[in-house]
Design a protein around this motif. Structure first.
Motif, mmCIF file in Angstrom:
data_model
loop_
_atom_site.group_PDB
_atom_site.id
_atom_site.type_symbol
_atom_site.label_atom_id
_atom_site.label_comp_id
_atom_site.label_asym_id
_atom_site.label_seq_id
_atom_site.Cartn_x
_atom_site.Cartn_y
_atom_site.Cartn_z
ATOM 1 N N ALA A 1 51.959 35.256 49.466
ATOM 2 C CA ALA A 1 51.424 34.117 48.427
ATOM 3 C C ALA A 1 49.850 34.347 48.691
ATOM 4 C CB ALA A 1 51.698 32.349 49.102
ATOM 5 N N PHE A 2 48.943 35.211 48.784
ATOM 6 C CA PHE A 2 47.998 35.602 48.937
ATOM 7 C C PHE A 2 47.697 36.289 47.726
ATOM 8 C CE2 PHE A 2 49.557 38.778 51.365
ATOM 9 C CZ PHE A 2 48.681 39.969 51.306
ATOM 10 N N PHE A 3 49.286 37.003 46.661
ATOM 11 C CA PHE A 3 48.730 38.341 46.038
ATOM 12 C C PHE A 3 47.630 37.630 44.791
ATOM 13 C CE2 PHE A 3 52.349 41.113 46.550
ATOM 14 C CZ PHE A 3 52.586 41.242 47.978
ATOM 15 N N VAL A 4 48.174 36.502 44.425
ATOM 16 C CA VAL A 4 47.293 35.782 43.394
ATOM 17 C C VAL A 4 45.611 35.136 43.380
ATOM 18 C CG1 VAL A 4 47.533 34.522 41.301
ATOM 19 C CG2 VAL A 4 49.044 35.734 42.001
ATOM 20 N N PRO A 5 46.053 34.400 44.706
ATOM 21 C CA PRO A 5 44.793 34.182 45.254
ATOM 22 C C PRO A 5 43.471 34.922 45.368
ATOM 23 C CG PRO A 5 46.378 32.731 46.412
ATOM 24 C CD PRO A 5 46.982 33.612 45.853
ATOM 25 N N ARG A 6 44.391 36.151 46.384
ATOM 26 C CA ARG A 6 43.352 36.744 46.009
ATOM 27 C C ARG A 6 42.862 37.890 45.248
ATOM 28 N NH1 ARG A 6 44.619 41.316 51.162
ATOM 29 N NH2 ARG A 6 44.573 39.485 52.579
ATOM 30 N N MET A 7 43.326 38.231 43.838
ATOM 31 C CA MET A 7 43.470 38.697 42.524
ATOM 32 C C MET A 7 42.269 38.043 42.079
ATOM 33 S SD MET A 7 45.555 39.607 39.560
ATOM 34 C CE MET A 7 45.493 37.815 38.984
ATOM 35 N N LEU A 8 41.854 36.007 42.576
ATOM 36 C CA LEU A 8 41.430 35.143 41.786
ATOM 37 C C LEU A 8 40.310 35.363 42.506
ATOM 38 C CD1 LEU A 8 44.514 33.084 40.557
ATOM 39 C CD2 LEU A 8 42.998 34.674 39.284
ATOM 40 N N GLU A 9 40.048 36.102 43.133
ATOM 41 C CA GLU A 9 38.781 35.890 43.852
ATOM 42 C C GLU A 9 36.941 36.258 43.445
ATOM 43 O OE1 GLU A 9 39.207 37.066 47.828
ATOM 44 O OE2 GLU A 9 40.931 34.884 48.796
#
Lengths: 315, 498
Positions: B105-113
């Motif tokens: 689940a953190f793959f995308v939020p981390r990319m968008l940081e």
């Protein structure tokens, strides 16, 4: 300007919340500028001046702007406009799961470089940024300075023609700063255009050909370093031995004489400089140095920003 | 986008997955689950530990758990299939997927940081391409784990136990498919909220909710099918109560909108069935039942007729001298043979239990019956419930053990009539023989009335079924849902200022 690589015309960007239709924060308020090939372009301004927003518009990281922006003749929304562009963001976060070498392969690959080309480029590049020893360690294990160095390398791995550097020496030690400055000048020599955004005015003064000073989303002043650092009208002299009769020797020439041993300074119009030198020589005084004083970039910058805060904008 | 960009994205996705601590933990767990399949052999003769160091018969294993001796001709197959279903379908399909949802689940939020997004999105690659790459990284995460677990178990069972269902390999694909559906929710929520926590919680809730919706819908469809069959038989004229129409419509709407995650189990089960089951040896030409083959030790007598209504099928077990020691007959007759008349003036369908009750009453009065007949129920194969009556009767020379079972399939009553000579064996042997026979029975029609909702849906759902229960429609609408979510994520992503 001929051979323009980047141009913006009447660029405006207002940050609004998701459902906000009016108001908002104007980050760019009618910016127009053009950058020629092979120059180092400095971008100065206080926090919130709109410098980073301007870079992000040009890199398609910020959208929904008004006006026109072109990079290599293409709109920023066209990914092809970024093929020959490198970017080192301020406070970047690089993928920690990769080693330095893998990181360069990833970003090189994303820019369309072949693995064979990357094989040839990565080692020399790592060497140039001083990261050869740490190249096979995970990025998450790097210090701030090392992250900055590898960040710079990722911006250069695909041999860009235009590089945006946002605070490139942030967190780097003095030796590293000197190396980065050297690298930037090398890039300029090889025809790369650099867009430098830095709070370190000395750095900008040392490296940039042209500088834009921004505040509150507007350009306050644009020009060469010489344009932005005008003469103060004060000339500094150094003589062979102290002379107590200097005020007599220079009587009627210049203003505000201040003496400090073998050094003194005098307010002179440009035409008075020769006259002052003639008087000194006629009095048998040996002249070691003559240094017309200019405003430095910091003084110029602060003066401009203060005048804007007070209500006026000088162009 | 050139191939170097694709290669870079793939390598990055792979490295991101390999670097993930939860992924490594799950790899270890998968190996822990695979290892026993190499150390424990589930052989036809029993369970063998450490390559034959110790062998336990199935009776011993059952006894150790206080169960009756489990014997069936295909007990090895059932045992292995049970383990495979339990570990892959049950454990990996639920707990494993929950772990994977949390881990990816953190793959995308981390990319968008901020900071990370600047570096990545300033490359000459579209935002949606980069988002899809992260989505694929998540799917790759589960695909690697699923194939490791399924392939490892398959090889272990094949090498050490000597058998593994080839269709079991499909489980890896369906696990990945289910995750791909659920992961689209995670990605969409992550783009809208840029929060890992929000993505995890929403996706977990969605996973549970969609499973409940689908199970509820299967029950609803089953009820509808039963009502339709009642109407067709003239037993009912209205299509159920109207009171819950809104609820039913809502359930329908949710079902057709949301991905049908639980259908994947039915797809695998269908594939396994098609690969492991052969053509039946006998199909009742005017009925609904078929018999896959003869139970061990029995042979069918006179296989010329296939109409169980006119000629019962007979299987006989003989001893070495050719003497009959057991006989099983299977016949069909109508269930409308009672005195109670329905609204249409036809005799009402009788429950199978009423036949066993009548039989036991008659037998009690019969002087040749030795002991009091015993009634009971026994689950047959394929979800068919049998009502049994057992008794002992006086034979020509010795007493004979008898058992008669009744089960209803729509209009039809199927009767299994068994008799065992004393030299056939113990009560356990007789039970085993009956179990083996019942294992051979298959229901040939998708009759909702005689099946529970799950078994009915299992039979109804398929690649060539009508659109409501069609596997292609299920997969198509589920993938459409995932595609719509990804497009929503694309829309939102295109409006983000980094």
């Amino acid at each position: 300007m001929t051979d323009s690589i980047l141009s913006v015309r009447d660029l405006r960007k207002v940050y609004r919340k998701t459902f906000q239709r009016r108001g908002g924060i104007a980050a760019l308020d009618g910016i127009s500028l053009e950058v020629g090939r092979g120059t180092i372009f400095g971008l100065l301004g206080p926090n919130g001046a709109g410098k980073t927003t301007l870079l992000k518009v040009l890199l398609d990281l910020v959208r929904g702007y008004e006006g026109e922006a072109r990079v290599f003749g293409l709109a920023p929304s066209d990914p092809r406009s970024r093929r020959k562009v490198g970017y080192l963001p301020e406070a970047h976060r690089l993928p920690g799961h990769l080693t330095g070498r893998q990181l360069l392969r990833l970003f090189g690959g994303l820019s369309g470089c072949s693995p064979q080309d990357l094989d040839k480029r990565i080692d020399p590049l790592l060497d140039r940024v001083g990261m050869t020893v740490a190249a096979d360690r995970k990025v998450k294990e790097y210090s701030k300075g090392m992250q900055q160095r590898i960040g710079l390398a990722q911006a250069l791995v695909h041999q860009p023609e235009l590089v945006f550097l946002d605070e490139p020496t942030d967190g780097v030690d003095p030796v590293g700063r000197a190396q980065i400055r050297e690298l930037v000048l090398e890039l300029k020599k090889s025809g790369v255009t650099l867009f430098l955004n830095s709070h370190l005015l000395l750095e900008v003064e040392l490296m940039c050909d042209r500088v834009v000073i921004m505040d509150k989303g507007r350009i306050l002043r644009e020009g060469t370093i010489a344009d932005l650092t005008p003469s103060t009208g004060v000339v500094h002299f150094e003589i062979g031995a102290p002379r107590p009769d200097l005020d007599r020797v220079l009587a009627g020439v210049g203003r505000n004489l201040k003496v400090d041993g073998v050094r003194f300074e005098l307010g002179l119009d440009p035409v008075e400089v020769d006259l002052a030198i003639d008087r000194l020589r006629a009095a048998g005084i040996s002249i070691r140095a003559v240094d017309p004083r200019h405003l430095n970039l910091e003084q110029s910058f602060l003066g401009l920003v203060k005048s804007t805060t007070a209500g006026g904008v000088s162009r | 986008m050139n191939r170097y960009v694709l290669r870079a994205l793939f390598e990055d996705a792979f490295r991101q997955v390999l670097d993930d601590k939860v992924f490594r933990l799950l790899v270890v767990l998968a190996i822990v689950l695979i290892l026993p399949t190499f150390l424990i052999g589930i052989r036809p003769e029993g369970i063998s530990l450490l390559f034959g160091w110790k062998v336990y018969t199935y009776a011993e294993v059952s006894g150790a758990f206080g169960q009756a001796a489990a014997q069936s001709p295909d007990i090895q197959v059932r045992f292995i299939q049970g383990l495979q279903d339990g570990i892959v379908g049950g454990l990996a399909g639920t707990v494993g997927l929950l772990f994977c949802i949390a881990a990816t689940a953190f793959f995308v939020p981390r990319m968008l940081e901020k900071g990370a997004a600047d570096t990545l999105f300033s490359r000459p690659v579209g935002r949606f391409t980069l988002l899809l790459a992260r989505y694929c990284a998540g799917v790759l995460f589960v695909a690697v784990l699923s194939f490791l677990l399924v392939l490892g178990m398959h090889i272990g069972f094949r090498l050490v136990s000597g058998w593994s269902d080839p269709a079991f390999l499909w489980s890896a694909l369906t696990l990945t498919y289910v995750f791909a559906l659920v992961h689209s929710v995670s990605v969409a929520v992550a783009v809208f909220t840029r929060s890992s926590i929000a993505a995890i919680l929403t996706t977990l809730l969605f996973f549970v909710f969609t499973g409940c919706v689908h199970q509820g819908w299967i029950s609803l469809e089953h009820t509808r099918a039963v009502q339709a069959e009642d109407i067709a038989r003239g037993e009912s004229e209205v299509e159920g109560a109207k009171g819950f129409k809104l609820l039913k419509d809502t359930l329908d709407a949710f079902h057709w909108t949301l991905p049908k995650t639980t259908d994947s189990d039915f797809i695998v089960a269908g594939l396994r069935k098609s690969l492991t089951e052969s053509e039946p040896a006998l199909t009742d030409s005017n009925g609904l039942l078929s018999v896959v083959g003869s139970p061990d030790g029995f042979e069918r007598e006179d296989a010329s007729s296939s109409d169980l209504g006119s000629n019962p099928a007979v299987w006989i077990a003989r001893d070495a001298a050719g003497q009959e020691k057991a006989r099983i007959e299977l016949s069909r007759r109508s269930r409308r043979d009672g005195d109670v008349i329905d609204a249409k003036g036809k005799p009402k369908l009788r429950a199978p239990g009423s036949y066993s009750l009548d039989d036991s009453k008659l037998l009690e009065k019969d002087p040749s019956t030795r002991d009091k007949p015993v009634r009971g129920s026994r689950p047959g194969a394929d979800g068919l419930p049998f009502a049994w009556v057992r008794w002992r009767t006086q034979g020509e020379t010795t007493d004979v053990n008898r058992a008669r079972g009744f089960t209803g399939l729509d209009e039809h009553l199927y009767v299994v009539d068994a008799s065992f000579q004393p030299h056939f064996g113990t009560e356990d042997d007789r039970d085993r023989a009956l179990d083996r026979f019942l294992d051979q029975l298959r229901v040939e029609r998708k009759s909702a009335t005689n099946l529970n909702a799950q078994d009915w849906y299992m039979r109804t759902f398929g690649w060539s079924s009508p659109w409501r229960h069609n596997a292609f429609v299920s997969i198509g609408t589920s993938l459409l849902f995932a595609a719509v979510l990804l497009l929503l994520a694309r829309w939102r992503l295109s409006r983000i200022d980094f």
